[in-house]
Design an enzyme around this catalytic site. Sequence first.
Site, PDB file in Angstrom:
ATOM      1  N   TYR A 170      -1.933  -0.488  11.002  1.00 14.12           N
ATOM      2  CA  TYR A 170      -2.093  -1.120   9.636  1.00 14.12           C
ATOM      3  C   TYR A 170      -0.655  -0.729   8.905  1.00 14.12           C
ATOM      4  CZ  TYR A 170      -3.018  -1.619   4.826  1.00 14.12           C
ATOM      5  OH  TYR A 170      -3.224  -2.112   3.479  1.00 14.12           O
ATOM      6  N   LYS A 191       2.390  -3.317   7.142  1.00 13.51           N
ATOM      7  CA  LYS A 191       2.467  -3.573   5.877  1.00 13.51           C
ATOM      8  C   LYS A 191       4.042  -2.953   5.474  1.00 13.51           C
ATOM      9  CE  LYS A 191       0.235  -4.832   3.168  1.00 13.51           C
ATOM     10  NZ  LYS A 191      -0.138  -5.989   2.365  1.00 13.51           N
ATOM     11  N   THR A 227       0.672  -1.106   0.019  1.00 10.62           N
ATOM     12  CA  THR A 227       0.026   0.027  -0.060  1.00 10.62           C
ATOM     13  C   THR A 227       0.906   1.270   0.076  1.00 10.62           C
ATOM     14  OG1 THR A 227      -1.390   1.150   1.625  1.00 10.62           O
ATOM     15  CG2 THR A 227      -0.185  -0.592   2.333  1.00 10.62           C
ATOM     16  N   ASP A 228       0.242   2.402  -0.326  1.00 18.76           N
ATOM     17  CA  ASP A 228       0.917   3.661  -0.359  1.00 18.76           C
ATOM     18  C   ASP A 228       0.993   4.321   1.121  1.00 18.76           C
ATOM     19  OD1 ASP A 228      -1.806   4.361   0.014  1.00 18.76           O
ATOM     20  OD2 ASP A 228      -1.745   5.967  -1.698  1.00 18.76           O
ATOM     21  N   GLU A 229       0.123   3.748   1.957  1.00 15.53           N
ATOM     22  CA  GLU A 229       0.288   4.054   3.334  1.00 15.53           C
ATOM     23  C   GLU A 229       1.240   3.869   4.168  1.00 15.53           C
ATOM     24  OE1 GLU A 229      -3.287   3.212   5.514  1.00 15.53           O
ATOM     25  OE2 GLU A 229      -4.601   2.769   3.842  1.00 15.53           O
TER      26      GLU A 229
HETATM   27  P1  NAD Z   1      -9.296  -7.727   2.261  1.00 19.81           P
HETATM   28  O1  NAD Z   1      -9.151  -7.429   3.527  1.00 19.81           O
HETATM   29  O2  NAD Z   1     -10.731  -7.536   1.496  1.00 19.81           O
HETATM   30  O3  NAD Z   1      -8.842  -9.171   1.932  1.00 19.81           O
HETATM   31  C1  NAD Z   1      -7.848  -9.948   2.278  1.00 19.81           C
HETATM   32  C2  NAD Z   1      -8.058 -11.371   2.302  1.00 19.81           C
HETATM   33  O4  NAD Z   1      -6.964 -12.023   3.045  1.00 19.81           O
HETATM   34  C3  NAD Z   1      -9.176 -11.904   2.869  1.00 19.81           C
HETATM   35  O5  NAD Z   1      -9.944 -13.014   1.974  1.00 19.81           O
HETATM   36  C4  NAD Z   1      -8.723 -12.891   4.024  1.00 19.81           C
HETATM   37  O6  NAD Z   1      -9.676 -13.901   4.380  1.00 19.81           O
HETATM   38  C5  NAD Z   1      -7.367 -13.042   3.811  1.00 19.81           C
HETATM   39  N1  NAD Z   1      -6.515 -13.332   4.892  1.00 19.81           N
HETATM   40  C6  NAD Z   1      -6.500 -12.604   5.984  1.00 19.81           C
HETATM   41  N2  NAD Z   1      -5.433 -13.132   6.753  1.00 19.81           N
HETATM   42  C7  NAD Z   1      -4.926 -14.337   6.096  1.00 19.81           C
HETATM   43  C8  NAD Z   1      -4.146 -15.370   6.654  1.00 19.81           C
HETATM   44  N3  NAD Z   1      -3.590 -15.437   7.807  1.00 19.81           N
HETATM   45  N4  NAD Z   1      -3.763 -16.495   5.542  1.00 19.81           N
HETATM   46  C9  NAD Z   1      -4.436 -16.386   4.509  1.00 19.81           C
HETATM   47  N5  NAD Z   1      -5.244 -15.536   4.057  1.00 19.81           N
HETATM   48  C10 NAD Z   1      -5.855 -14.263   4.893  1.00 19.81           C
HETATM   49  O7  NAD Z   1      -8.195  -6.890   1.654  1.00 19.81           O
HETATM   50  P2  NAD Z   1      -7.787  -6.289  -0.006  1.00 19.81           P
HETATM   51  O8  NAD Z   1      -8.443  -4.659   0.099  1.00 19.81           O
HETATM   52  O9  NAD Z   1      -8.349  -7.098  -1.057  1.00 19.81           O
HETATM   53  O10 NAD Z   1      -6.368  -6.048  -0.012  1.00 19.81           O
HETATM   54  C11 NAD Z   1      -5.499  -6.975  -0.323  1.00 19.81           C
HETATM   55  C12 NAD Z   1      -4.064  -6.625  -0.286  1.00 19.81           C
HETATM   56  O11 NAD Z   1      -3.643  -5.410  -0.963  1.00 19.81           O
HETATM   57  C13 NAD Z   1      -3.642  -6.376   1.093  1.00 19.81           C
HETATM   58  O12 NAD Z   1      -2.462  -6.812   1.418  1.00 19.81           O
HETATM   59  C14 NAD Z   1      -3.590  -4.711   1.366  1.00 19.81           C
HETATM   60  O13 NAD Z   1      -2.726  -4.474   2.234  1.00 19.81           O
HETATM   61  C15 NAD Z   1      -3.333  -4.447  -0.370  1.00 19.81           C
HETATM   62  N6  NAD Z   1      -3.896  -2.910  -0.613  1.00 19.81           N
HETATM   63  C16 NAD Z   1      -5.284  -2.792  -0.553  1.00 19.81           C
HETATM   64  C17 NAD Z   1      -5.384  -1.556  -0.769  1.00 19.81           C
HETATM   65  C18 NAD Z   1      -7.042  -1.223  -0.950  1.00 19.81           C
HETATM   66  O14 NAD Z   1      -7.452   0.071  -1.109  1.00 19.81           O
HETATM   67  N7  NAD Z   1      -7.974  -2.039  -0.410  1.00 19.81           N
HETATM   68  C19 NAD Z   1      -4.700  -0.680  -1.411  1.00 19.81           C
HETATM   69  C20 NAD Z   1      -3.385  -0.973  -1.681  1.00 19.81           C
HETATM   70  C21 NAD Z   1      -2.799  -2.342  -1.018  1.00 19.81           C
END
Ligand code: NAD
Length: 352
Positions: free
Chosen positions: A157, A161, A132-134
């Site tokens: 969070y 990350k 993430t950009d955070e």
């Molecule tokens: P989300 O919370 O919707 O999904 C996370 C998934 O990971 C879920 O299906 C959950 O069941 C699974 N999970 C959690 N703990 C686990 C574990 N210990 N083992 C296996 N599976 C596990 O998240 P998202 O929004 O889809 O984000 C996905 C990734 O992208 C993350 O790493 C997040 O940091 C990154 N990200 C998200 C955003 C955003 O805006 N949503 C932006 C940049 C980066």
Amino acid sequence: MKILVTGGAGFIGSNFVHMAIKAGHVVINVDALTYAGNIESLKAIEENPSHIFCHGDIADKNLISDLLSQHTPEAVVNFAAESHVDRSIDGPAAFIQTNVVGTLNLLECVRDYWRALESGRQENFRFLHVSTDEVYGSLGETGSFTEQTAFAPNSPYAASKAASDHLVRAFHHTYGLPTLTTNCSNNYGPNQFPEKLIPLVIQKALSGAPLPIYGDGRNIRDWLYVSDHCTAIVKVLEAGRAGETYNVGGDAERENIVVVKAICSTLDSRRPRSDGKSYAEQIVFVKDRPGHDRRYAIDATKIKTELGWRPTVDFEQGIELTIQWYLDHQDWVQHVLDGSYRLERIGQGALA
Ligand code: NAD
């Protein structure tokens, strides 16, 4: 390509899995199905032989090692994470467990698997970490994050990350593991758990509830439609240079209040309130999130110039697509809300 995907039942992961399978890849999808994971998001590929789902934790050494040796993937893409800032304020430990300990376990299993590959396969193998950009902290009124910006995470969070990003970097430098990291701005689109701003506001608007805006509503995020994030990941996986990080953003900086008003006006035309008033009347300003970062902005020059990636869905288009998806999938929303989450406010920490 055979890809081991983690967290593929979550928001971005499920969108990526659908895209990868459509493109002809085979996906082994391991997900712990936490409150944020939803198997229903994978329903259309339930019977597809190119999709192998495994319910499990990235911190489980035996499971991850077995999956690697059994399926021999050419790449691993790590989406699995605890992902909601407000939850990290109430309970940081779960974020350390999955985002740091879990990622470390995954890296160790992948390193051992990769070391045992024959030489051609070893060179072509990639481990892509989705971040993430955070991790970069908060910006003032000008400037944007580049890949050289120093990490300054402000929420538990973001700190978890950042720690995982550092581990990925260290595994490349120490063991030579061919890693890639993407640092992306805020995503929105189908399958997002309705605790995040855009689906939360859509749901609350439809149910007639107040639409809570943290602080003065002028915090700025750079919004990227989820399919554009997925194509960026594919580009980096296919052509990114091992050991590099790539920033991904939508060139769509918006104040939170502007995002919420855009949702209200689209709903006003697509699903007018029965009393004829605007959904904007439901907006209320509430106490700010502790440590709320003011502004994020991404400089995505590197991925654009090196890999030819561009966002294709602009914010106005993306918000319409997203709202329509939620209007058409109220059954999906109801099923994810059957769990513990009830659209309540979390993450006020000591301010509660
Ligand atoms: P989300 O919370 O919707 O999904 C996370 C998934 O990971 C879920 O299906 C959950 O069941 C699974 N999970 C959690 N703990 C686990 C574990 N210990 N083992 C296996 N599976 C596990 O998240 P998202 O929004 O889809 O984000 C996905 C990734 O992208 C993350 O790493 C997040 O940091 C990154 N990200 C998200 C955003 C955003 O805006 N949503 C932006 C940049 C980066």
